[in-house]
Write a protein that holds these residues in place. Structure first.
Motif, PDB file in Angstrom:
ATOM      1  N   ALA A 174     -36.781   6.413   9.093  1.00  0.00           N
ATOM      2  CA  ALA A 174     -37.682   7.360   8.438  1.00  0.00           C
ATOM      3  C   ALA A 174     -38.793   6.822   9.012  1.00  0.00           C
ATOM      4  O   ALA A 174     -39.005   5.459   8.127  1.00  0.00           O
ATOM      5  N   VAL A 175     -39.689   7.325   9.423  1.00  0.00           N
ATOM      6  CA  VAL A 175     -40.890   6.638  10.197  1.00  0.00           C
ATOM      7  C   VAL A 175     -41.806   8.343   9.818  1.00  0.00           C
ATOM      8  O   VAL A 175     -41.205   9.297  10.324  1.00  0.00           O
ATOM      9  N   PRO A 176     -43.067   7.997   9.080  1.00  0.00           N
ATOM     10  CA  PRO A 176     -43.883   8.721   8.189  1.00  0.00           C
ATOM     11  C   PRO A 176     -44.340   9.870   9.793  1.00  0.00           C
ATOM     12  O   PRO A 176     -44.682  11.061   9.498  1.00  0.00           O
ATOM     13  N   GLN A 177     -44.890   8.846  10.799  1.00  0.00           N
ATOM     14  CA  GLN A 177     -45.380   9.787  11.663  1.00  0.00           C
ATOM     15  C   GLN A 177     -44.724  10.472  12.159  1.00  0.00           C
ATOM     16  O   GLN A 177     -44.689  11.916  12.793  1.00  0.00           O
ATOM     17  N   GLU A 178     -42.932  10.664  12.435  1.00  0.00           N
ATOM     18  CA  GLU A 178     -42.408  11.044  13.024  1.00  0.00           C
ATOM     19  C   GLU A 178     -41.453  12.088  11.819  1.00  0.00           C
ATOM     20  O   GLU A 178     -41.698  13.391  12.646  1.00  0.00           O
ATOM     21  N   LEU A 179     -41.874  11.905  10.589  1.00  0.00           N
ATOM     22  CA  LEU A 179     -41.424  13.324   9.527  1.00  0.00           C
ATOM     23  C   LEU A 179     -42.423  14.628   9.775  1.00  0.00           C
ATOM     24  O   LEU A 179     -42.783  15.256   9.556  1.00  0.00           O
ATOM     25  N   ILE A 180     -44.001  13.927   9.737  1.00  0.00           N
ATOM     26  CA  ILE A 180     -45.145  14.406   9.536  1.00  0.00           C
ATOM     27  C   ILE A 180     -45.322  15.013  11.170  1.00  0.00           C
ATOM     28  O   ILE A 180     -45.830  16.544  10.938  1.00  0.00           O
TER      29      ILE A 180
ATOM     30  N   TYR B 279     -31.342   8.011  23.183  1.00  0.00           N
ATOM     31  CA  TYR B 279     -30.327   8.507  22.564  1.00  0.00           C
ATOM     32  C   TYR B 279     -31.719   9.016  21.666  1.00  0.00           C
ATOM     33  O   TYR B 279     -33.121   8.561  21.752  1.00  0.00           O
ATOM     34  N   ASP B 280     -31.200  10.217  20.862  1.00  0.00           N
ATOM     35  CA  ASP B 280     -32.068  11.925  19.986  1.00  0.00           C
ATOM     36  C   ASP B 280     -31.659  11.776  18.521  1.00  0.00           C
ATOM     37  O   ASP B 280     -30.916  10.757  17.966  1.00  0.00           O
ATOM     38  N   LYS B 281     -33.088  11.520  18.374  1.00  0.00           N
ATOM     39  CA  LYS B 281     -33.052  11.110  16.879  1.00  0.00           C
ATOM     40  C   LYS B 281     -34.135  12.047  16.190  1.00  0.00           C
ATOM     41  O   LYS B 281     -34.670  13.461  16.811  1.00  0.00           O
ATOM     42  N   SER B 282     -33.444  13.046  15.400  1.00  0.00           N
ATOM     43  CA  SER B 282     -33.435  13.798  13.996  1.00  0.00           C
ATOM     44  C   SER B 282     -34.583  12.945  12.790  1.00  0.00           C
ATOM     45  O   SER B 282     -33.700  12.820  11.946  1.00  0.00           O
ATOM     46  N   PRO B 283     -35.898  13.681  12.721  1.00  0.00           N
ATOM     47  CA  PRO B 283     -36.741  12.883  11.651  1.00  0.00           C
ATOM     48  C   PRO B 283     -35.640  13.091  10.897  1.00  0.00           C
ATOM     49  O   PRO B 283     -36.197  12.615   9.663  1.00  0.00           O
TER      50      PRO B 283
ATOM     51  N   GLY C 285     -42.531  12.552  -0.112  1.00  0.00           N
ATOM     52  CA  GLY C 285     -44.042  12.294  -0.440  1.00  0.00           C
ATOM     53  C   GLY C 285     -44.773  10.950   0.170  1.00  0.00           C
ATOM     54  O   GLY C 285     -46.193  11.124  -0.216  1.00  0.00           O
ATOM     55  N   PHE C 286     -43.865  10.076   0.196  1.00  0.00           N
ATOM     56  CA  PHE C 286     -44.799   8.875   0.906  1.00  0.00           C
ATOM     57  C   PHE C 286     -45.573   9.152   2.138  1.00  0.00           C
ATOM     58  O   PHE C 286     -46.532   8.874   2.166  1.00  0.00           O
ATOM     59  N   ALA C 287     -44.308   9.747   3.085  1.00  0.00           N
ATOM     60  CA  ALA C 287     -44.437  10.385   4.415  1.00  0.00           C
ATOM     61  C   ALA C 287     -46.254  11.170   4.696  1.00  0.00           C
ATOM     62  O   ALA C 287     -47.155  10.945   4.969  1.00  0.00           O
ATOM     63  N   LEU C 288     -46.679  11.779   3.355  1.00  0.00           N
ATOM     64  CA  LEU C 288     -47.744  12.622   3.614  1.00  0.00           C
ATOM     65  C   LEU C 288     -49.049  12.595   3.324  1.00  0.00           C
ATOM     66  O   LEU C 288     -49.505  12.258   3.400  1.00  0.00           O
ATOM     67  N   THR C 289     -48.718  10.694   2.132  1.00  0.00           N
ATOM     68  CA  THR C 289     -49.756  10.485   1.686  1.00  0.00           C
ATOM     69  C   THR C 289     -50.044   9.060   3.174  1.00  0.00           C
ATOM     70  O   THR C 289     -51.111   8.033   2.784  1.00  0.00           O
ATOM     71  N   ASN C 290     -49.016   9.092   4.075  1.00  0.00           N
ATOM     72  CA  ASN C 290     -49.206   7.916   5.145  1.00  0.00           C
ATOM     73  C   ASN C 290     -48.701   8.715   6.497  1.00  0.00           C
ATOM     74  O   ASN C 290     -47.783   8.024   7.108  1.00  0.00           O
ATOM     75  N   ALA C 291     -49.374   9.140   6.456  1.00  0.00           N
ATOM     76  CA  ALA C 291     -48.561  10.443   7.582  1.00  0.00           C
ATOM     77  C   ALA C 291     -48.859   9.537   9.177  1.00  0.00           C
ATOM     78  O   ALA C 291     -47.944  10.012  10.035  1.00  0.00           O
TER      79      ALA C 291
ATOM     80  N   ALA D  43     -44.371   2.809  10.250  1.00  0.00           N
ATOM     81  CA  ALA D  43     -43.842   1.599  10.220  1.00  0.00           C
ATOM     82  C   ALA D  43     -42.527   1.869   8.907  1.00  0.00           C
ATOM     83  O   ALA D  43     -42.296   3.312   9.269  1.00  0.00           O
ATOM     84  N   PRO D  44     -41.192   1.546   9.315  1.00  0.00           N
ATOM     85  CA  PRO D  44     -39.521   2.203   9.236  1.00  0.00           C
ATOM     86  C   PRO D  44     -39.498   2.398   7.641  1.00  0.00           C
ATOM     87  O   PRO D  44     -39.993   1.214   6.778  1.00  0.00           O
ATOM     88  N   LEU D  45     -39.496   3.295   7.014  1.00  0.00           N
ATOM     89  CA  LEU D  45     -39.233   3.427   5.661  1.00  0.00           C
ATOM     90  C   LEU D  45     -37.837   3.536   5.477  1.00  0.00           C
ATOM     91  O   LEU D  45     -36.857   4.181   6.122  1.00  0.00           O
ATOM     92  N   ILE D  46     -37.166   2.371   4.782  1.00  0.00           N
ATOM     93  CA  ILE D  46     -36.342   2.315   4.241  1.00  0.00           C
ATOM     94  C   ILE D  46     -35.403   1.985   3.307  1.00  0.00           C
ATOM     95  O   ILE D  46     -36.165   1.223   2.059  1.00  0.00           O
ATOM     96  N   GLY D  47     -34.698   1.637   2.742  1.00  0.00           N
ATOM     97  CA  GLY D  47     -34.362   1.823   1.080  1.00  0.00           C
ATOM     98  C   GLY D  47     -33.407   2.652   0.263  1.00  0.00           C
ATOM     99  O   GLY D  47     -34.105   4.368   0.647  1.00  0.00           O
ATOM    100  N   ALA D  48     -32.908   2.513  -0.866  1.00  0.00           N
ATOM    101  CA  ALA D  48     -32.003   3.486  -1.681  1.00  0.00           C
ATOM    102  C   ALA D  48     -33.588   3.672  -2.788  1.00  0.00           C
ATOM    103  O   ALA D  48     -33.215   4.333  -3.642  1.00  0.00           O
TER     104      ALA D  48
END
Length: 275
Positions: A60-66, A95-99, A153-159, A163-168
């Motif tokens: 997940a990439v914040p820029q793509e999510l927001i 490839y096609d990617k769905s945020p 929540g992270f993406a909203l504060t780092n729109a 940088a890729p966001l990974i992990g459980a």
């Protein structure tokens, strides 16, 4: 900082969903380029390029999510030599990617063995009781919702972060928040580093409360998800989401039993209450 190793809080049924999540995280990690033989996830240029291409596709990439904007050029996983020397080859994505879907896949990606094992330890200790209280299907949905809440929540504060966001960690933070609400007085065996690792038995509200305070304190600084950094804001968002979702269940949750019997090789005194 304390390291939890065991809680004194038995379950009524086998936590199959918790076991399945741990197995899925391990399986995905072993399939990631170059991760199986690396302790930290670092390696040579070819391995780094392959991993970067993999993460751009599945993390997940914040820029793509927001902004819902996908990059025009991404690493291909190949290496080459450019004007500045050796580096990763970039090209338009094939490839096609769905945020939105990338948040789900990112929950099962980890940056190294230490990252993976640390997350799985917390899920192993605290996930079984939360699953036991919620039921298997509701626990799975709860886990995924907390993961999504932490990522957004992270993406909203780092729109504007690419940088890729990974992990459980975000989803597991939700499990910790739920455990704190449901079983604040459950005893947890922890290792405290003080010259040597000292085993102590502490109530969950101290162990998890301290963990949350530290995450909130760190999140006040620079919370990014690049190499060598941690998305503390995601931990805070997941923890709060877990607390809120578990709050309606707190009244009907039976208290954990008082610890008795042999614990860590020492006979506990049945009539004595300890913190």
């Amino acid at each position: 900082m304390v390291i939890p190793v065991h809680d004194v809080n038995p379950v009524r049924r086998t936590p199959w969903v918790t076991y399945a999540l741990i197995a899925a995280n391990l399986a995905v990690f072993l399939s990631m380029p170059g991760m199986a033989g690396s302790l930290t996830g670092e390696g040579g240029l070819a391995q780094q390029c392959g991993l970067q291409a993999y993460l751009d596709h599945w993390a997940a990439v914040p820029q793509e999510l927001i902004h819902h904007q996908l990059p025009r050029l991404v690493p291909t996983g190949d290496t080459g030599v450019g004007p500045r020397g050796p580096g990763c080859v970039i090209a338009p994505p094939d490839y096609d990617k769905s945020p939105e879907l990338s948040v789900l896949t990112a929950m099962f990606l980890h940056g190294g063995w230490l990252h993976l094992l640390g997350n799985m330890l917390f899920l192993w200790i605290f996930g079984n009781n939360v699953e036991d209280r919620m039921g298997r299907l509701r626990f799975l949905l709860f886990y995924l919702v907390c993961g999504y809440a932490s990522a957004y929540g992270f993406a909203l504060t780092n729109a504007d972060s690419a940088a890729p966001l990974i992990g459980a960690s975000g989803a597991i933070a939700g499990v910790l928040g739920a455990y704190l609400v449901l079983y604040p007085r459950a005893r947890v065996w922890v290792l405290v580093p003080f010259l040597i690792f000292l085993p102590l038995r502490l109530p969950a509200w101290i162990v998890l409360g301290l963990w949350f305070v530290l995450q909130a304190f760190y999140s006040a600084g620079q919370g990014v998800t690049d190499t060598g950094t941690v998305a503390y804001v995601a931990h805070v968002a997941g923890f709060v989401a877990g607390m809120l979702l578990a709050w309606p269940l707190r009244r009907g949750t039976p208290p954990p039993p008082e610890p008795r019997g042999i614990l860590f090789g020492r006979q506990a005194r049945p009539a004595r209450r300890t913190w």
